[in-house]
Design an enzyme around this catalytic site. Structure first.
Site, short mmCIF file in Angstrom:
data_model
loop_
_atom_site.label_atom_id
_atom_site.label_comp_id
_atom_site.label_asym_id
_atom_site.label_seq_id
_atom_site.Cartn_x
_atom_site.Cartn_y
_atom_site.Cartn_z
N LYS A 112 -25.73 -8.19 21.27
CA LYS A 112 -25.49 -6.95 22.02
C LYS A 112 -26.41 -6.81 23.22
O LYS A 112 -26.00 -6.27 24.25
CB LYS A 112 -25.65 -5.73 21.09
CG LYS A 112 -24.51 -5.66 20.10
CD LYS A 112 -24.29 -4.28 19.56
CE LYS A 112 -22.95 -4.22 18.85
NZ LYS A 112 -22.96 -3.52 17.60
N LYS A 195 -14.63 -11.75 16.84
CA LYS A 195 -14.33 -10.67 15.90
C LYS A 195 -13.53 -9.55 16.56
O LYS A 195 -13.77 -9.25 17.72
CB LYS A 195 -15.70 -10.12 15.45
CG LYS A 195 -15.73 -9.35 14.19
CD LYS A 195 -17.13 -8.83 13.91
CE LYS A 195 -17.63 -7.89 14.98
NZ LYS A 195 -18.91 -7.24 14.72
N LYS A 198 -14.46 -2.84 18.54
CA LYS A 198 -14.18 -1.66 19.36
C LYS A 198 -14.58 -1.87 20.81
O LYS A 198 -14.07 -1.22 21.70
CB LYS A 198 -14.99 -0.45 18.82
CG LYS A 198 -14.47 0.12 17.53
CD LYS A 198 -15.43 1.16 16.95
CE LYS A 198 -16.15 0.62 15.75
NZ LYS A 198 -17.06 1.52 15.08
#
Ligand code: TYM
Length: 334
Positions: A112, A195, A198
């Site tokens: 991230k 994956k 969102k």
């Protein structure tokens, strides 16, 4: 005591990965356990949100998704993390026992934060510690999650052990991760090696619980595949990530085994398979979306559920915090 706790970040629409990897398992487990706590982890959402304009709406949307999927508010406490201030307190305390070496191993932070690690915020780095606090605050025994949370759960277990050892106590039960079912890692519909998430910029990478039947058909029709026909056996899916992902989703949503699906569609191109997959998704997902829209019209009812859930959570957390402060040796309030 068998106590389940889990949560979802309210950072956008809830998608099929959240549903198959997490919420659907919670629905099944809630009747087997003595207490269930399902949190909407809004403080966690702050670590990645650019703006917080829609945070309250997203929090209600996740609550609606829980209820519409079958979480029963009479059986399970549904609440917002920020409505129970003890999460942040325990997060701080555990942070004082979390060696940096452990946090530096967390792959999700590396993913991230990306190349700009220096610009990433402290919250993103400390995220797994707050997550451990979410779990240990309630002395949860079982934590049902998707596979991507495995490393964070290991940290929570290590922190529970380190705390118990440091204070020579057995205050925290070491929580058991429950990572089960045929869809613990649902992949993107555009790229079978990443994956479903969102944060993917492509709407076509995921099915959202509020997608209309038409959108579901469109997304499945456009889902990436390869040029080969479907194989006869599951082994034939190896090295075919997109085909494997679609077969896994088919199996998870229909309850038919991957082997039976392969046997049925062996040698066929993807069109009839996709048509049937979309039908199964519409049958299972569209009613959840409809119910969510209905619940979201009555926000006062949703807010009542969240208030009742927060009440249960606050009472339990307050009792545990008194024990935690006492074990550490903090002066108790009189
Ligand atoms: P979050 O919000 O990313 O995801 C919520 C849940 O959905 C699962 N999940 C998936 N499962 C299968 N395939 C996918 N593509 C997929 N994407 C998401 C996740 O594994 C998770 O179970 N850190 C957590 C939230 C959290 C938490 C907690 C969970 C905070 N505190 C305490 C359990 C206990 C997270 O970011 O989940």
């Amino acid at each position: 005591m068998h106590r389940i706790l889990s949560g979802i970040r309210p950072t956008g629409d809830i998608h099929l990965g959240n549903y198959l990897g997490a919420v659907r398992n919670w629905v099944e487990m809630q009747h087997l356990s003595q207490q269930n706590l399902f949190c909407i982890v809004d403080l966690h959402a702050l670590t990645t949100l650019q703006d917080t304009d829609n945070l309250a709406d997203h929090t209600r949307t996740v609550a609606a998704a829980y209820i519409a999927s079958g979480i029963d508010p009479n059986k399970s406490a549904i609440f917002a993390q920020s409505h129970v201030p003890y999460h942040a307190e325990l997060g701080w305390i555990l942070g004082c026992f979390a060696p940096l070496g452990w946090l530096n191993r967390m792959t999700q932070f590396k993913e991230k934060a990306g190349k700009h690690k220096e610009l990433a915020c402290l919250g993103l780095y400390a995220y797994p510690v707050l997550m451990a606090a979410d779990i240990l605050l309630y002395k949860a025994s079982h934590v049902p999650v998707g596979e991507d949370q495995k490393q964070h759960l290991e940290l929570a277990r290590d922190l529970a052990g380190a705390f118990n050892h440091r204070f020579n106590s057995d205050l925290f039960p070491v929580p058991e991760p429950i990572i089960q079912g045929p869809a613990t890692r649902v992949m993107s519909l555009r790229d079978g090696t990443s994956k479903m998430s969102k944060s993917d910029i492509s709407e076509y990478s995921r099915i959202n619980l509020m997608d209309t039947p038409d959108m579901i058909v469109q997304k499945i029709r456009k889902a990436k595949t390869d040029m080969e026909p479907l194989p006869e056996t599951v082994e034939g899916l190896e090295n075919r990530p997109e085909a494997q992902n679609l077969v896994n989703i088919f199996a998870a949503i229909s309850g038919i085994s991957a082997a039976d699906i392969c046997a049925r569609f062996a040698g066929s191109n993807f069109a009839p398979f996709k048509q049937e997959l979309a039908d199964h998704l519409i049958e299972k997902i569209a009613p959840v979306g409809t119910q969510m829209r209905h619940l979201l019209k009555e926000t006062s009812e949703l807010d009542k559920v969240l208030a009742a859930g927060a009440d249960v959570a606050n009472k339990l957390a307050a009792t545990h915090m008194v024990e935690i402060r006492s074990v550490i040796g903090l002066l108790q309030e009189r």
